[in-house]
Structures are given as C-alpha cells and as structure tokens.
Design an enzyme around this catalytic site. Structure first.
Site, short mmCIF file in Angstrom:
data_model
loop_
_atom_site.label_atom_id
_atom_site.label_comp_id
_atom_site.label_asym_id
_atom_site.label_seq_id
_atom_site.Cartn_x
_atom_site.Cartn_y
_atom_site.Cartn_z
N ASP A 76 0.88 -1.14 0.00
CA ASP A 76 0.00 0.00 0.00
C ASP A 76 0.93 1.21 0.00
O ASP A 76 2.06 1.11 0.42
CB ASP A 76 -0.82 -0.08 1.29
CG ASP A 76 -1.85 1.00 1.39
OD1 ASP A 76 -2.33 1.43 0.33
OD2 ASP A 76 -2.18 1.39 2.51
N ASP A 117 -2.11 -1.09 5.83
CA ASP A 117 -2.45 -0.65 7.18
C ASP A 117 -3.56 -1.49 7.79
O ASP A 117 -3.84 -1.40 8.97
CB ASP A 117 -2.79 0.84 7.21
CG ASP A 117 -3.86 1.18 6.19
OD1 ASP A 117 -4.60 0.27 5.78
OD2 ASP A 117 -3.96 2.36 5.81
N ASP A 129 -7.67 -1.71 3.89
CA ASP A 129 -7.11 -2.69 2.96
C ASP A 129 -7.43 -4.10 3.38
O ASP A 129 -6.78 -5.04 2.93
CB ASP A 129 -5.59 -2.52 2.90
CG ASP A 129 -5.23 -1.20 2.28
OD1 ASP A 129 -5.97 -0.75 1.39
OD2 ASP A 129 -4.22 -0.62 2.69
P1 ADP Z 1 -4.08 4.17 -0.06
O1 ADP Z 1 -3.92 3.06 -1.02
O2 ADP Z 1 -3.27 5.35 -0.41
O3 ADP Z 1 -3.93 3.76 1.37
P2 ADP Z 1 -6.85 4.34 0.61
O4 ADP Z 1 -7.60 3.21 0.02
O5 ADP Z 1 -6.50 4.30 2.03
O6 ADP Z 1 -5.57 4.64 -0.26
O7 ADP Z 1 -7.67 5.65 0.37
C1 ADP Z 1 -7.92 6.08 -0.94
C2 ADP Z 1 -8.41 7.50 -0.94
O8 ADP Z 1 -9.65 7.57 -0.23
C3 ADP Z 1 -7.49 8.45 -0.22
O9 ADP Z 1 -6.47 8.91 -1.07
C4 ADP Z 1 -8.47 9.55 0.16
O10 ADP Z 1 -8.71 10.38 -0.94
C5 ADP Z 1 -9.74 8.80 0.47
N1 ADP Z 1 -9.88 8.52 1.90
C6 ADP Z 1 -9.84 7.33 2.50
N2 ADP Z 1 -10.03 7.43 3.83
C7 ADP Z 1 -10.14 8.74 4.09
C8 ADP Z 1 -10.34 9.53 5.29
N3 ADP Z 1 -10.44 8.98 6.50
N4 ADP Z 1 -10.41 10.85 5.15
C9 ADP Z 1 -10.30 11.43 3.96
N5 ADP Z 1 -10.12 10.76 2.82
C10 ADP Z 1 -10.05 9.44 2.86
MG MG Z 2 -4.50 2.65 2.90
#
Ligand code: ADP
Ligand code: MG
Length: 777
Positions: A472, A672, A676
């Site tokens: 990730d 994390d 995921d």
């Molecule tokens: P990554 O693969 O970078 O961990 P995530 O799946 O965790 O990506 O999240 C993808 C996108 O969803 C983030 O880049 C953000 O735009 C949005 N997002 C996820 N969780 C949150 C949150 N708690 N607050 C704000 N935006 C979020």
């Molecule tokens: Mg993530």
C-alpha cells in the site's frame, strides 16, 4: 490410505445494517474480504433476509475478527464470539490432537478450535451466551483429557519435578547396576530397578492411561510396553535405561519449550495492575481492569501506562520497546496516543482512557501470540495427519517382527521379542513430531520479542516462500506522517469551521489522514465535536454526522457517488494542489464545503528495504494505492518498485492481487489493515505495520509489525527463512536417523540401549536445533 477429511463448519449469521442505503456496498466489501480469506470455502449473502452463510475450516478461521471488521463498515453481526484458551495435561508433545478438535467441533456453539501439541494449548472460539470457557473445559475433561491450570500457577518445584523424577530413575538404575556388579543378593538390585521403574513411569503412566481411555495408543504406552517387556525378559537394566532416557528427554523438551513461551510471559508482565484515576481533581488508586472508556488517569514519571488512551495534558517520552522492539523512546504531546505497557519516562501525563482493559493493544497482542503458538504449521499438520497412520504401521511392523521369525522358527522367542521391542522404540516418531513445533515456536517467540507477530506457524512458512510483495502506499512506502498543507474553504464558510467539521468527522477514522487533520485542528486550538453514525467508506473516505450535519470527507469518487460537484474555483485549486504533489480530499454536506490538501514523506529506508527483499528472493514488488496517479508515480519512482497502480478501490486491489498470484504464486501484501482488509486477506501473507496504525490491523493481518519501521519486514522474512531451513533440516535429520535405527534394529545390529540412546538423542537434537531460532535474526 487417503488422509482423513478436513473438518468444515457451516454457520448462518443474521446481519444488521446501520444504513440501508449503503448495505449493498458494505456487504460486497465484506464478501470480498471473506471470499479471499484462507480457510473459507463458501460465502453466500442474502441481502433480502440479511443473512450471511459461511462454510469454513474452523481450525484456520475465527468469526470475531470478521465481526470487528464488519462493524467499521456498518454491518453488525447479531451474535458475538469470544476466544479463550486453556492448557492440557496428559497429552504432552507426543500424541496427536485431531480427535479432540473433532469432538469439540461437533458442538454447535463452538465455532473454531485449534489444538497445538507443541504448547499443549487449546484455543477455542465460541458463541457468547451459548456456552462459556468453563463449560468447554468441563466437556474436554469428560472426553478424557486433563485441563491443566495456567502456567504461572505452577511453582518452580513442579516445573522441575519431571526432571527430578528422571534423575531419580537414572540414580536407581545406576545403583541397580552397581549392586549387581558388586555381587549383592540379586533381590537388592531388582528392588533398585523397580524403584527406577516407578520413578521413570511416574509421568508416563498417567499420560498413557489418559490416551488408553480415549482408545488411542500413544508413545508413552509404547515406551511403557517396551519397558515392561524388557523386565519380563529379565533385562531390568535395559528397561531402566529406556525409562530414564525417555523421562529425561521428556523433561528437557518440556523445559526447553517453556522458554518459547517466555516472550509471552514477558508481555504478560507488562500488564500494569493499577492506575491513578483522576476524579474531581483527586487521584484515586484503582485496579487497571476497572478503568472505563472516558476515565481520566494520571501517569507519573517512571510508571507503566495502565491503559490505551489519548493524552489530555502533559509532555513526555514513552518507551515502547517491550511492545514494538523499538528502543528509541517516542516523544508524546497532548492529543497523542499512549498504549498500555509502555514505560513513561520523565513527564507526568493526564490521559483519557479510550479502551477497556480487555480490549487494549497489549491485551490483544498477548492473545495474538498465544493464538499464534496454538496454531499449527502446515508441515506439522501433515505429520499430524499421517501420525496415526504411522503409529499403526509401526505397531503392525512390530507384530510382524515377532510373528514372522517365530513362525519360521528363526531363533528363540525371547530374542525375537527383544528385537521387536527395540524396533518399537526406534521407530517411534518422537523426533518427527517435535521437530517442527520446536522450531516454529522458537521463531514465533523470537519475533514476538522484537515486535514481529506471526499469527501462526502457517504464516511463518508462507513468509519464507512469497515471491512477490505488494505495498500500500500511504503509511507503508510513505511515512503516513501526513501533514495538512492547505485548507481551502468554499464560499460562505470559515477556514477554521471547515477544519473543525472535518476534524470531528475524522475522529473515529483510523486512516492516516485523520490524524493529520486532528493535528492541524489542534494547532489552531480547535475543540473537535464528537461525531455520530461514523462510517468508513473504504477507498473513498468516510461519512459521519457532526453538529447535526451529514458530513462527507473523501476523494472525487465519493463526491461523484453522492452527486456533489466541485465549484469552479475549487476545481482549479484542486488541480494546482494535485500537480504540486499533494493528496487532496473534499469535504461536503449538501454542498462542497472545501478542500483539504495533504503532504506525506517517503520513508527514507523504503528503497533499501525493497533492495533487501530482492536479495532475500522476492522477485517482484508492486505498489497499490487509492491515491491519485500523479502522486503514485512520484513515489514509485523514488522507492523503485517494479510496478504500480493508482486510483484503486479496495476491490480493485483485490483484483490486482489475484492477478499477481496468477503470475507469481505466493504473494504478500503490506498495508495498514484498515481500508485494505480485503487486499490483506486476498494475499497469501497480509502484513500490517505500526502498533499505532490501527485497530483492525491486528485482526486482519497474518503478520503484524508492531513498530513503524519497514526494516522489520526484512527481519521478519529473514527469520521465516531461517525457520524454514531449520524445519527442513530437522525433518531430514529425523527421517535419516530413524531409518538407520530401524534398519539396525531389524538386522539386530542395534540393541535396546543403543536404540534408546539413538532415539532420544535424535529427539533432543532436533529440539536443540529448533531452539537456536530463539536467538539472532
Ligand atoms: P491508499 O492506497 O493510499 O492507502 P486508501 O484506500 O487508504 O488509499 O484511500 C484512498 C483514498 O480515499 C485516499 O487517497 C483519500 O482520498 C480517500 N480517503 C480514505 N479514507 C479517508 C479519510 N479517512 N479521510 C479522507 N479521505 C479518505
Ligand atoms: Mg491505505
């Protein structure tokens, strides 16, 4: 003979959805997580009747972890499950555990069982309310097993009793020999040998009795039979030698394996017993277990932190080394988190308790290590499965070794029986049975001491053989020490108001962005409101009710899905911020309220870690992220991954992993564990990083790295490779020695004492070899 069929269990769970409108998606997310989960053979959901039906292998899978994960995305299970474990006596290392598993799984209320002969520990998951640990233990006792009190209740005397008995047996045997040599009356030497027999059989006899009562023959029975036979033939001395060596190696094994549970007792010792609760400005000494969420506690310099919580007042440095294996103390400030078991250095802290004692990080780590030691590695399962077949083979072989020469009239019966007994001893699979658990338990303990938690032997073996690893981005390849760089309010709202609303909405989120928002809000001195109806929308963001307003925080996709559009001015800012390398999220209620931009830092060690993984034999590295492609590209280039994909929703990450598994076979995923979960479970080895990372990561990952250092992944993989080598060495060694001894016994070249020495020596050798894994990396 085909191996016995694996037990499966089927369960139907009524579900409740916090929000009907999101039920579809939440259920889909849950299904993907479950489908990809090891040990689950079938998942069926029925949205109309709100039920989930699962068919799974109850020795691999537990329901409570899924319940916790489901809760974050708005699905409630109507039933609650609990885990518990207890130790068995009268089973020892040397018998097989399948019968007990099967009996327990016949009970409806028991949803998962693992029995580990290595640690003599049985772990059960059961439905709360329908049964309890006491009743299960009672059932186990009825089945003919002895439930033993927990280790810490065992005084040292008892711990060394086995050794003392073995030594007594040896002493009497020596005396018997000496009396015979010195020409005393034969009765005297026989009396001495009888005493040696009693001491030698003291531990083995009850064990053998227990297994005979269950209708099985175990190694203790075989040994006692051989000793009795030897006595019958007048070979008292040889019989005593047999019992002495058997008892001695049993005692040494037991003492050695106790060292593997020391990592666990070290952790238990960290559990603080009392706390200062602050009430109306007064400090009251209370038991740590009685602390409730929301209580305020005082932690003085030099004390251990009694509960997980958030700092309200005070600055200090915390020593987390016992939890994470990381020796540098961590500076903490108001708003920061503290964990039970950490050592407070110089400052006094006022802390708001955020977790019940039974639910805090330390308690869960202890449970996890306990479970890990309870689970069996695949190699071990194979041995278990063929163990009974093997034992039967040995018995038949022994019988043949008596009957055939006797019927053919080859030699006298006494010599034939003697030879058969030698065969019985040398062919016993002790070394084979113990070789794998001794290594696995040692490696798990070694890892646990440095904050590397393998959820079980299975994952230790998997970690040694992964060929590709996906990462990730956020918090894994980057620090996840995200900072808010810009707060861009829309028309008609104040900057601080936007930040306050966002901060409130993010309060229950475990995403790294949430912490960044909280910090930014604190810097501006904002008091964050308590959110209601919080719901994580994986891969998109979140929704929550703050100050009575339904607030959305997340990416463009989230906005589109809810039919909100960015006003032109914000659209322009969004583009600017993104091309400058920031991750940008939008905040909205009925309309878009503004943008928050974040910057993250690439982990300085990431590049070297990827290189080290390659050197360990990981062929391919991949980055999977939900973030924008602009940012993904920059990170990918700097850390040097072989492949990257951006803009992925959790389900896309799962698809990518599937595809990687097709290309590479075994694939690991480092993330994390919060948003995921499906990806972690879809991989062969789900790795979660950082104790402060997240709540759910401990449950969903197969390998938890407690510290926030990516290097720990390299250490973990190196350890797993060493463990695998040791297991293979041990198996090869045991098979070789046993084969040579069997051949020797059949040809009459190995007599009983030599056979016993060879057999027990082999057993101790593999245990000692396994224990080397307790040290070094
Ligand atoms: P990554 O693969 O970078 O961990 P995530 O799946 O965790 O990506 O999240 C993808 C996108 O969803 C983030 O880049 C953000 O735009 C949005 N997002 C996820 N969780 C949150 C949150 N708690 N607050 C704000 N935006 C979020
Ligand atoms: Mg993530």
């Amino acid at each position: 003979m085909p191996p016995p069929k694996l037990p499966t269990k089927h369960i139907r769970l009524p579900l409740q959805f916090r929000e009907r409108e999101n039920a579809d998606r939440a259920l889909d997310y849950l299904m993907r997580t479950l489908e990809a989960h090891r040990g689950i053979t079938q998942v069926d959901v029925d949205l109309e009747h709100a039920t989930l039906a699962l068919t799974y292998d109850p020795r691999v899978f537990g329901l409570e972890q899924v319940r916790k994960m489901a809760q974050r995305i708005g699905i409630e299970f109507a039933r609650k499950f609990r885990r518990g474990s207890f130790r068995l006596g009268g089973m020892g290392l040397r018998s097989f555990a399948q019968a007990l598993e099967r009996h327990l799984l016949d009970e409806d209320a028991i949803t998962s069982v693992t029995v580990n002969p290595g640690s003599s520990r049985v772990t059960v998951e059961y439905e709360d309310g329908r049964t309890d640990l006491g009743r299960i233990e009672q059932r186990v006792a009825e089945l003919g097993y002895a439930v033993r009190p927990e280790e810490r209740l065992e005084p040292w005397l008892k711990r060394y009793l086995e050794l003392a008995l073995a030594l007594a047996c040896g002493g009497f045997a020596l005396l018997g020999f000496a009396l015979g040599q010195l020409g005393a009356a034969p009765a005297w030497s026989t009396i001495s040998f009888v005493l040696a027999y009693i001491a030698g059989a003291w531990e083995a006899a009850p064990e053998s009795y227990h297994s005979l009562r269950r209708g099985t023959v175990d190694i203790h029975t075989l040994m006692l039979a051989a000793a009795a036979g030897a006595a019958g033939l007048g070979h008292w001395g040889e019989g005593s030698t047999l019992l002495f060596l058997f008892a001695l190696s049993g005692a040494l094994e037991q003492l050695a394996l106790q060292r593997t549970s020391r990592a666990l007792s070290d952790l238990v010792a960290l559990k603080p017993s009392d706390a200062w609760r602050v009430e109306n400005g007064e400090e009251l000494a209370v038991l740590a277990e009685t602390l409730q969420i929301g209580d305020r506690i005082r932690i003085k310099p030099g004390e251990r932190v009694p509960a997980d919580g958030q700092i309200v007042e005070g600055h200090s440095a915390l020593d987390l080394s016992a939890l994470t294996g990381e020796s540098t103390p961590v500076e903490v400030v108001p708003g920061g988190e503290v964990f039970a078991g950490a050592l407070n250095h110089h400052g006094a802290l006022l802390v708001r308790v955020t977790k019940q004692a039974s639910d805090n990080t330390l308690a869960r780590i202890i449970e996890l290590v306990q479970q890990a030691q309870a689970g069996r590695a695949p190699t071990q399962r194979i041995i278990d499965r063929f163990g009974s077949v093997y034992a039967a083979t040995v018995l038949s072989l022994t019988l043949l070794a008596v009957l055939v020469p006797w019927l053919l009239g080859l030699g006298d019966l006494r010599a034939i029986v003697y030879r058969a007994m030698t065969l019985l001893v040398v062919a016993s699979p002790c070394a084979l049975v113990i070789s794998t658990p001794a290594s696995i338990l040692s490696a798990i303990a070694n890892g646990a001491r440095r904050g590397i938690l393998f959820k079980g032997g299975v994952y230790l073996e998997t970690a040694a053989t992964v060929r590709a690893i996906a990462f990730d981005k956020t918090g894994t390849l980057t620090r996840g020490r995200i900072r808010v760089t810009d707060v861009v309010p829309a028309e008609g709202i104040e900057r601080d108001e936007l930040l306050r609303l966002t901060g409130g909405a993010e309060r229950n989120s475990e995403h790294p962005m949430a912490r960044a928002v909280a910090e930014a809000a604190k810097r501006r001195g904002l008091e964050l409101p308590e959110p209601q109806d919080f719901m994580a929308l994986p891969g998109r963001g979140l929704r929550a009710r703050v100050d009575g307003r339904a607030v959305l925080v997340g990416n463009q996709l989230l906005l589109r899905e809810h039919g909100r559009t960015l006003p032109a001015a914000l659209e322009q800012r969004h583009r600017e911020l993104t091309s400058a390398g920031n991750s940008v999220v939008a905040v909205a209620d009925d309309r878009v309220l503004g943008l928050i931009a974040f910057a993250d830092e690439i982990r300085p060690e990431a590049r070297a870690v990827l290189q080290a993984l390659r050197e360990l034999g990981v062929e391919h590295t991949v980055m999977l992220t939900g973030d924008q492609p602009e940012i993904a590209r920059a990170v990918a280039e700097q850390v040097g991954v072989d492949e990257w994909h951006a803009g992925l929703l959790p389900e896309h990450k799962v698809e990518r992993l599937r595809e990687l598994r097709q290309r590479f076979g075994r694939v690991g995923m480092v993330g994390d564990g919060v948003n995921d979960a499906p990806a972690l479970t879809a991989s062969d080895l789900g790795v979660a990083m950082g104790v402060a990372g997240a709540d759910v990561s401990l449950e969903t990952a197969d390998l938890v790295l407690m510290s926030d250092h990516l290097e720990q992944l390299v250490t973990a993989l190196r350890l797993s490779r060493r463990a695998r080598r040791t297991v293979i060495q041990n198996l090869a060694l045991s098979v070789a020695i046993i084969s040579v001894l069997i051949a020797g016994a059949l040809l009459g070249a190995v007599n009983l004492p030599l056979g016993v020495v060879g057999h027990e020596g082999n057993t101790l050798l593999v245990v000692a070899n396994g224990l080397r894994l307790l040290r070094g990396d």
